[in-house]
Design an enzyme around this catalytic site. Sequence first.
Site, PDB file in Angstrom:
ATOM      1  N   LEU A  14       0.833  -1.214   0.000  1.00  0.00           N
ATOM      2  CA  LEU A  14       0.000   0.000   0.000  1.00  0.00           C
ATOM      3  C   LEU A  14       0.865   1.260   0.000  1.00  0.00           C
ATOM      4  O   LEU A  14       0.353   2.367   0.010  1.00  0.00           O
ATOM      5  CB  LEU A  14      -0.912   0.021   1.232  1.00  0.00           C
ATOM      6  CG  LEU A  14      -2.070  -0.957   1.223  1.00  0.00           C
ATOM      7  CD1 LEU A  14      -2.925  -0.768   2.473  1.00  0.00           C
ATOM      8  CD2 LEU A  14      -2.938  -0.767  -0.015  1.00  0.00           C
ATOM      9  N   ASP A 145      -0.454 -10.634  10.507  1.00  0.00           N
ATOM     10  CA  ASP A 145       0.651 -11.582  10.259  1.00  0.00           C
ATOM     11  C   ASP A 145       1.163 -12.085  11.610  1.00  0.00           C
ATOM     12  O   ASP A 145       1.315 -11.284  12.543  1.00  0.00           O
ATOM     13  CB  ASP A 145       1.852 -10.887   9.584  1.00  0.00           C
ATOM     14  CG  ASP A 145       1.519 -10.303   8.231  1.00  0.00           C
ATOM     15  OD1 ASP A 145       0.471 -10.670   7.681  1.00  0.00           O
ATOM     16  OD2 ASP A 145       2.307  -9.470   7.736  1.00  0.00           O
ATOM     17  N   THR A 186     -15.681   0.511   2.624  1.00  0.00           N
ATOM     18  CA  THR A 186     -14.932   0.775   3.865  1.00  0.00           C
ATOM     19  C   THR A 186     -14.736  -0.474   4.722  1.00  0.00           C
ATOM     20  O   THR A 186     -13.997  -0.442   5.703  1.00  0.00           O
ATOM     21  CB  THR A 186     -15.656   1.825   4.743  1.00  0.00           C
ATOM     22  OG1 THR A 186     -16.889   1.262   5.196  1.00  0.00           O
ATOM     23  CG2 THR A 186     -15.923   3.103   3.996  1.00  0.00           C
ATOM     24  N   CYS A 380      28.910  -1.430 -10.357  1.00  0.00           N
ATOM     25  CA  CYS A 380      29.318  -2.598  -9.576  1.00  0.00           C
ATOM     26  C   CYS A 380      29.507  -3.820 -10.488  1.00  0.00           C
ATOM     27  O   CYS A 380      30.455  -3.853 -11.242  1.00  0.00           O
ATOM     28  CB  CYS A 380      28.323  -2.829  -8.442  1.00  0.00           C
ATOM     29  SG  CYS A 380      29.108  -3.647  -7.052  1.00  0.00           S
ATOM     30  N   HIS A 515      27.861   2.211  -5.744  1.00  0.00           N
ATOM     31  CA  HIS A 515      26.454   2.394  -6.148  1.00  0.00           C
ATOM     32  C   HIS A 515      26.042   3.857  -5.998  1.00  0.00           C
ATOM     33  O   HIS A 515      25.474   4.236  -4.967  1.00  0.00           O
ATOM     34  CB  HIS A 515      25.546   1.523  -5.274  1.00  0.00           C
ATOM     35  CG  HIS A 515      25.670   0.066  -5.558  1.00  0.00           C
ATOM     36  ND1 HIS A 515      24.893  -0.571  -6.501  1.00  0.00           N
ATOM     37  CD2 HIS A 515      26.488  -0.875  -5.047  1.00  0.00           C
ATOM     38  CE1 HIS A 515      25.230  -1.855  -6.552  1.00  0.00           C
ATOM     39  NE2 HIS A 515      26.202  -2.070  -5.680  1.00  0.00           N
ATOM     40  N   GLU A 517      23.621   5.368  -7.217  1.00  0.00           N
ATOM     41  CA  GLU A 517      22.161   5.558  -7.153  1.00  0.00           C
ATOM     42  C   GLU A 517      21.667   5.683  -5.709  1.00  0.00           C
ATOM     43  O   GLU A 517      20.632   6.277  -5.447  1.00  0.00           O
ATOM     44  CB  GLU A 517      21.433   4.416  -7.882  1.00  0.00           C
ATOM     45  CG  GLU A 517      21.444   3.038  -7.223  1.00  0.00           C
ATOM     46  CD  GLU A 517      22.693   2.197  -7.525  1.00  0.00           C
ATOM     47  OE1 GLU A 517      23.740   2.776  -7.892  1.00  0.00           O
ATOM     48  OE2 GLU A 517      22.616   0.960  -7.370  1.00  0.00           O
TER      49      GLU A 517
HETATM   50  N1  GLN Z   1      28.629  -9.820  -7.528  1.00  0.00           N
HETATM   51  C1  GLN Z   1      29.602  -8.771  -7.527  1.00  0.00           C
HETATM   52  C2  GLN Z   1      30.450  -8.777  -6.274  1.00  0.00           C
HETATM   53  O1  GLN Z   1      30.070  -9.349  -5.272  1.00  0.00           O
HETATM   54  C3  GLN Z   1      28.948  -7.426  -7.710  1.00  0.00           C
HETATM   55  C4  GLN Z   1      28.019  -7.042  -6.610  1.00  0.00           C
HETATM   56  C5  GLN Z   1      27.101  -5.910  -6.964  1.00  0.00           C
HETATM   57  O2  GLN Z   1      26.912  -5.600  -8.126  1.00  0.00           O
HETATM   58  N2  GLN Z   1      26.488  -5.299  -5.980  1.00  0.00           N
HETATM   59  O3  GLN Z   1      31.500  -8.209  -6.255  1.00  0.00           O
END
Ligand code: GLN
Length: 545
Positions: A14, A145, A186, A380, A515, A517
Amino acid sequence: MHYIFITGGVSSSLGKGLATAALGSLLQLNGFKVRLRKLDPYLNVDPGTMSPYQHGEVFVTEDGAETDLDLGHYERFTDVNCKKTDSISAGGIYSKVLKKERKGEYLGSTIQVIPHVTDEIKKFIVSDLNSEDFVLCEIGGTVGDIESLPFLEAIRQLKNDNDNYSCAILHVTHVPWLQTAGELKTKPTQHSVKQLLSVGIQPDLLLCRTDKIIDDDLKNKISLFCNVNKKRVITAVDANNIYEVPSLYYKEGLDKEILNFFNIKKISKKSNLNIWNKVVKRFNNPNSEVTIAIVGKYTNLKDSYKSLVEALHHGGIANKTKVNIKWIQAEKIESKNGINLFNNVDGILVPGGFGLRGIEGKIRSSKYSREKKIPFLGICLGMQMSIVDIGRNVLKLKDCHSSEFKKNLKNPIIGLMTEWIKNNQIEKRNINSDKGATMRLGKYKCIVKKKSLAHKIYSNESISERHRHRYEVNTKYLKKIESNNFVISGMSPDRKLPEIIESTSHPWFLGVQFHPELKSRPLKPHPIFISFVKACINKKNNEKN
Ligand code: GLN
């Protein structure tokens, strides 16, 4: 300190996480300091070992916790970095309790859910705080749950312990539209509140997820049957864009009612919402659009790449450009005409991941982007596979791969890192180490090479980014790589771990071991995504001319 517990009923998905994040932002805009936390009822110690197909993306915090993707929403909406102490599962709680039991810390008591497990949960909720005004604590799962019971019991106790804590329960429910009846219903909300009452919790506010406006009559009905003041029955209508949610909640008076509940005299101002309105306006009025292919393994479940998709949209917002995503299963690229899937894409992104499936498709995607000069971002595993591509197809190395995927290689250009430095201490791993929480995790510094593309992107020589991986680029090959039109433009400060690779003979080809992002925010898009989207726009424009 005020606590707001966010529970959910009727069904999962949700958007409780988003609701928590948006409420966090609204409270911040009213001038309060907030902290957002998530308690998850499953028995895994953390989501680190769970498949993205089961659990979506694993979000990594600065201090290296592997957490639920909702923490990503929290950070994106509030820009408050979450910590290890902001996420725990039932498994994590039980393992703490059992460790204490083994140490004899309970002095011979019989260990029980009440009080030992619930005490541990309460301790977690009130720990490691730093003069926050509001702690928003989301309880994962749905009331009813079996696994959530100890968590609900713990918040019931905390609320009861009124002298020390002031708590509100915000229950997120669903008010579905029944097509055949032509009505909003509701009853599911009533039942869900009954469930909550059966464990001793009366909700203080209801956030009713719906795709239609809940009118006054219906609100009266919900209020009457659920014993919640009508003003505190809040409509949470589906939004076109998640960054509209704070404004929608503001219009419905969510923050006003929360402040009223806690007897805080403050008038929540409309102008507070300007920052979000600007983001939404830019998002809804792009000047151009680009299509970026994401070549991944978990493309059937978009939640597996939650932060990545958001970061691309942030890059789009910064460039006033709509980013269309073309999802491509990596193994499809492996087929004879697989490469045709890249027709009409303006950029190619190979994200992080684990496991062999589709790996050759990822390597092929890197090769294709290099040769066709299509903007490429490898993250990565994506970066590691671009290095394998370079090893095989540029350096012409035989039997070249990552040792994650093949043992006894002649050329393990990506290998298992067995030792590295974290906070001035040596971390050691080997192939037999536990799988959980043993990767290189969390923030690490990286030194960026001057005059490189990475330097242009960051305008900084010293950066810090979040990691989650076990394997690293093998430094034995760096010289060779660098003498073939590639630059290792980012290295760990001790120069042992390559962090960024780029091509000097390509308009925009970048691989990053971290990463980015995870650090992108709608109000502060990550520079790598701004630059990547820009490169895609340039490519598209060059083709037109
Ligand atoms: N599998 C790769 C590693 O462990 C890359 C990991 C990932 O992309 N987060 O190094």
